[in-house]
Every structure is written in C-alpha cells, then in structure tokens.
Design a protein around this motif. Sequence first.
Motif, PDB file in Angstrom:
ATOM      1  N   ASP A 133     -15.867  -4.797   2.920  1.00 22.65           N
ATOM      2  CA  ASP A 133     -15.877  -3.465   3.521  1.00 22.65           C
ATOM      3  C   ASP A 133     -16.140  -2.423   2.432  1.00 22.65           C
ATOM      4  OD1 ASP A 133     -15.529  -1.118   4.874  1.00 22.65           O
ATOM      5  OD2 ASP A 133     -13.658  -1.731   5.860  1.00 22.65           O
ATOM      6  N   PHE A 174     -13.472  -0.178   0.841  1.00 17.97           N
ATOM      7  CA  PHE A 174     -12.525  -0.603  -0.193  1.00 17.97           C
ATOM      8  C   PHE A 174     -12.976  -0.199  -1.600  1.00 17.97           C
ATOM      9  CE2 PHE A 174     -11.302  -4.422   2.667  1.00 17.97           C
ATOM     10  CZ  PHE A 174     -10.550  -3.566   3.476  1.00 17.97           C
ATOM     11  N   SER A 183      -1.598   1.189   0.049  1.00 20.95           N
ATOM     12  CA  SER A 183      -2.412   1.611   1.199  1.00 20.95           C
ATOM     13  C   SER A 183      -3.580   0.657   1.432  1.00 20.95           C
ATOM     14  CB  SER A 183      -2.941   3.029   0.970  1.00 20.95           C
ATOM     15  OG  SER A 183      -1.883   3.945   0.816  1.00 20.95           O
ATOM     16  N   LEU A 184      -4.199   0.212   0.322  1.00 29.63           N
ATOM     17  CA  LEU A 184      -5.333  -0.708   0.442  1.00 29.63           C
ATOM     18  C   LEU A 184      -4.897  -2.031   1.059  1.00 29.63           C
ATOM     19  CD1 LEU A 184      -8.289  -1.464  -0.212  1.00 29.63           C
ATOM     20  CD2 LEU A 184      -7.504  -2.157  -2.488  1.00 29.63           C
ATOM     21  N   ILE A 190      -2.245  -2.572   2.927  1.00 26.39           N
ATOM     22  CA  ILE A 190      -1.828  -2.360   4.318  1.00 26.39           C
ATOM     23  C   ILE A 190      -3.033  -2.391   5.242  1.00 26.39           C
ATOM     24  CG2 ILE A 190      -0.951  -0.599   5.919  1.00 26.39           C
ATOM     25  CD1 ILE A 190       1.138   0.121   3.837  1.00 26.39           C
ATOM     26  N   SER A 191      -4.162  -1.815   4.772  1.00 26.30           N
ATOM     27  CA  SER A 191      -5.379  -1.838   5.599  1.00 26.30           C
ATOM     28  C   SER A 191      -5.939  -3.250   5.742  1.00 26.30           C
ATOM     29  CB  SER A 191      -6.437  -0.922   4.981  1.00 26.30           C
ATOM     30  OG  SER A 191      -6.841  -1.411   3.712  1.00 26.30           O
ATOM     31  N   ILE A 192      -5.555  -4.138   4.796  1.00 28.30           N
ATOM     32  CA  ILE A 192      -6.047  -5.518   4.866  1.00 28.30           C
ATOM     33  C   ILE A 192      -5.093  -6.395   5.667  1.00 28.30           C
ATOM     34  CG2 ILE A 192      -6.581  -7.582   3.492  1.00 28.30           C
ATOM     35  CD1 ILE A 192      -7.441  -5.741   1.231  1.00 28.30           C
ATOM     36  N   GLY A 233      -2.246  -5.252   7.323  1.00 30.48           N
ATOM     37  CA  GLY A 233      -1.502  -4.566   8.349  1.00 30.48           C
ATOM     38  C   GLY A 233      -0.184  -4.043   7.804  1.00 30.48           C
TER      39      GLY A 233
END
Length: 431
Positions: free
Chosen positions: A5, A8, A85-86, A88-90, A92
């Motif tokens: 993505d 990222f 944060s990174l 968490i986006s991966i 959850g």
Amino acid sequence: MTDFDPAFVLPIVSIVFLLLLSAFFSGSETALTATSKARIHRLESDGNGRARQVNELIRDRERLIGAILLGNNLVNILATSIATSLLISIFGATGLANVVATAVMTVLVLVFAEVTPKTAAIARPEGFAMLVAPLMRIVVILFAPVTRVVQMVVRGFLHLFGLDVSRDSAVLSAHEELRGAVDLHHSEGRVDKEARDLLRGALELDDLRVEEIMIHRKSIEILDIDMPKRELVETALQSPHTRLPLYRENPDDIVGVLHAKDLLRALWQAGAKPEEIDFEAIARAPYFVPETTTLQEQLDAFKLKQEHFALVVDEYGALMGLVTLEDILEEIVGEIEDEYDSPVQGVRPQADGSLNVDGDVTIRDLNRAMDWTLPDDEAVTVAGLIIHEAQCIPDVGQTFSFHGFLFKILRRRRNQITGVKITALEQAPAD
C-alpha cells in the motif's frame, strides 16, 4: 501476496527520519559530554571555528543536556506513535499492534538510535562534537525557552532535598580534576611513572607545608660564630653545603647565614688569614618562615625575595628545621643530586623483596620511590607513622602490620626509631 500500500510509504519514511534524528541527538550527547575541554580549548586557540562552537555549547552543559534530552524524547515518542498507528492500520485496533510496535521500536531505537551513534561518538568525541556543533547550536537556541523552564523546575525540586546544582557548586577543584586525570592516564599506561610524579608534584604544592619536607633541626649543620675563626673556616670549607646557619650561645639564636662564596671572598681579601675575617659582617641576615607555610607560598616567596634558603620556626619562634629552593623543586622533579650530594642511604632494597628504611625517611619520598600509597596525613616520616599507628614508642624487634605492610623495628636510639624493615604483606613469610 498482498500488494504494498503506497499509503505506508510516508509513515515508514517518517519513522526512518525520526530514528536518524534520535541517533543524531544520542551521538551528540555522548560526544559533547565526553569531549576533552583541554583539547577543544587548544583547537579554539589555534583558530578552529568549530571548536569555538563546541566550547560555547559545553560552557552551559545543563542547558545543552536539557535541549538534547527534550529533542531525543520528542522524536522517540513521535516515532513510536507513528509506528503504532501504522501497525494498527495493518492488524486492526488490537492489543497485538501495540505489542509489536513497542517491540519493533525498542529494537530499532536501541540498536540504531542509541548504541550505534554513541559507540561512534565515544570513539572520536572531539571530531564528532565539532561535526554536530553547528546543528546543535540551532537546537539549543530553539529549545531555550522550554529548557529554561525545565531547569528552574529541576533546580527547585532538587533544592527541596538540599542538593545545590548551581554552576558554582563544583564538587572537584581544577587541581583535583587534573590529579584524577593524571592518575587515570597512568593506570591506563598512557603516562609513565616519572611524568605522573612530576605532574602530581607540581599540583600538590598547595597541599604540602614546609614542615613536611624540611630538613629537621637535628640534621642541620650549624656553626657557633664564637668558635675559633680558623676552626670555623675549616669546618665551613669541609661542609658539602653552600649556606650554613650561624648561632651564638644557643642553637635557637640564629644570628646569620654564612655563604661559601662570601667566605671565600673574605678569605681572599684577608690574605688567607681567618683571624682577620669579621664573620658577623659577611653573614647574611637569616630568613625565617613559619612551619605552616605551603610549598607554593614558599616557592613564590623565594622568587620574590630572590632567596634559596629559609629557616623554619614554630609558633613560638623555636627553630624547627630549614627548607631550600632545591627541596621544593625536588618535590616536583624528584631527587636532584650534584657532585657534593651524598648517595641516598635511606631506602635499601633487600634480596627477599623487603626494604630496610631509615626512620627519618619521609613517607612521601618512600611512596614516590616505591609507588606506594602509605598515608601521610598524621605523620611525615616512617618512624612517625609507626608511632602514630602503634600509639607507643616500640622496642627493637617488635613487628606491626598496617596499611598492607609489615613493619619490623630494627634500630632505636633513645626514643627515636632509626631503622625499620618493611615487607609487603603478600611477600611476608608465613609463620
């Protein structure tokens, strides 16, 4: 396989950039605190502009460290937040994201932002410090308002516990710092014993008093001015000393100092007839100093008065001994012998590793000769140290053990210990 993505990219680049900043702060902290003030000062004196910037920074170490720690904590916390944060986006919004973020950032910060830059900085602190100095000046200026407030809060908090961290509350004096540096370099093998003794001797002149190095009155060669003049001349010419105190009736009543050159000049003018010499006229005025005078003060006085010889007296004016310019210089450079000096007989090494030492040998001279650390706070001579530790005047044959050595009394004259055998405890024979 999941496609990468592009969203990222920015967080990853930000984390890498923040880790580089963290490495910069960590390396700067180590380099600027470990750098040698003396070397930087010398480089600044040679016209090095970067060295001048380093000196400006380390002149106020509290403000410098405050700015570095503030910047380092900011970038580390920000990098950890972005990493969380990174992840968490991966993964959850789960606990796994926080655990992984903490573990990954701990490893990255420890390896790349702490250990690596600090290791590089400690290897070449002066070069690293001059490299980062321009940027650190900007950081210090930017963070100055915040660090000022932090300084006030920290000082106020520590003051509650009675701890003064003001700039004027240095624990060690400059002399103590230099002595510590000399001893450290000697222990590391970078300064040999002779150089260490010379540097330490020069630094300790303010800590020693003339009574600690003077020739005791019982060892002084003094002449009665009323003795037959021919005998007086013969005795003076046979003496190995250039200056001889003259007394009348009582050895404490010193009336002058006879200089060999003055005597020879008077003897020449008198046609080699001692009876025609007026010794009171050619004698120089005696120079008296109190026994509590420090060696630095006495050295300065010798230079000011252009004197080389002083008689030491106690608080009652009684003669205690004498001190010369050569005695003080020997405290710095070691024993100075000329063609009229007798060989040193005070310390005699034995085949079994022990030493036979005269009682009047000073502890300082013994320490210097053998590289020992016997204390000289309570006594000046070896005999004095034994009496102080034993709390009595020992008899011949008695043995004492203290400060890592065995002391056996070999000779005694009346109440004076004149000969001692000293053996290191690890070398002492078993009973």
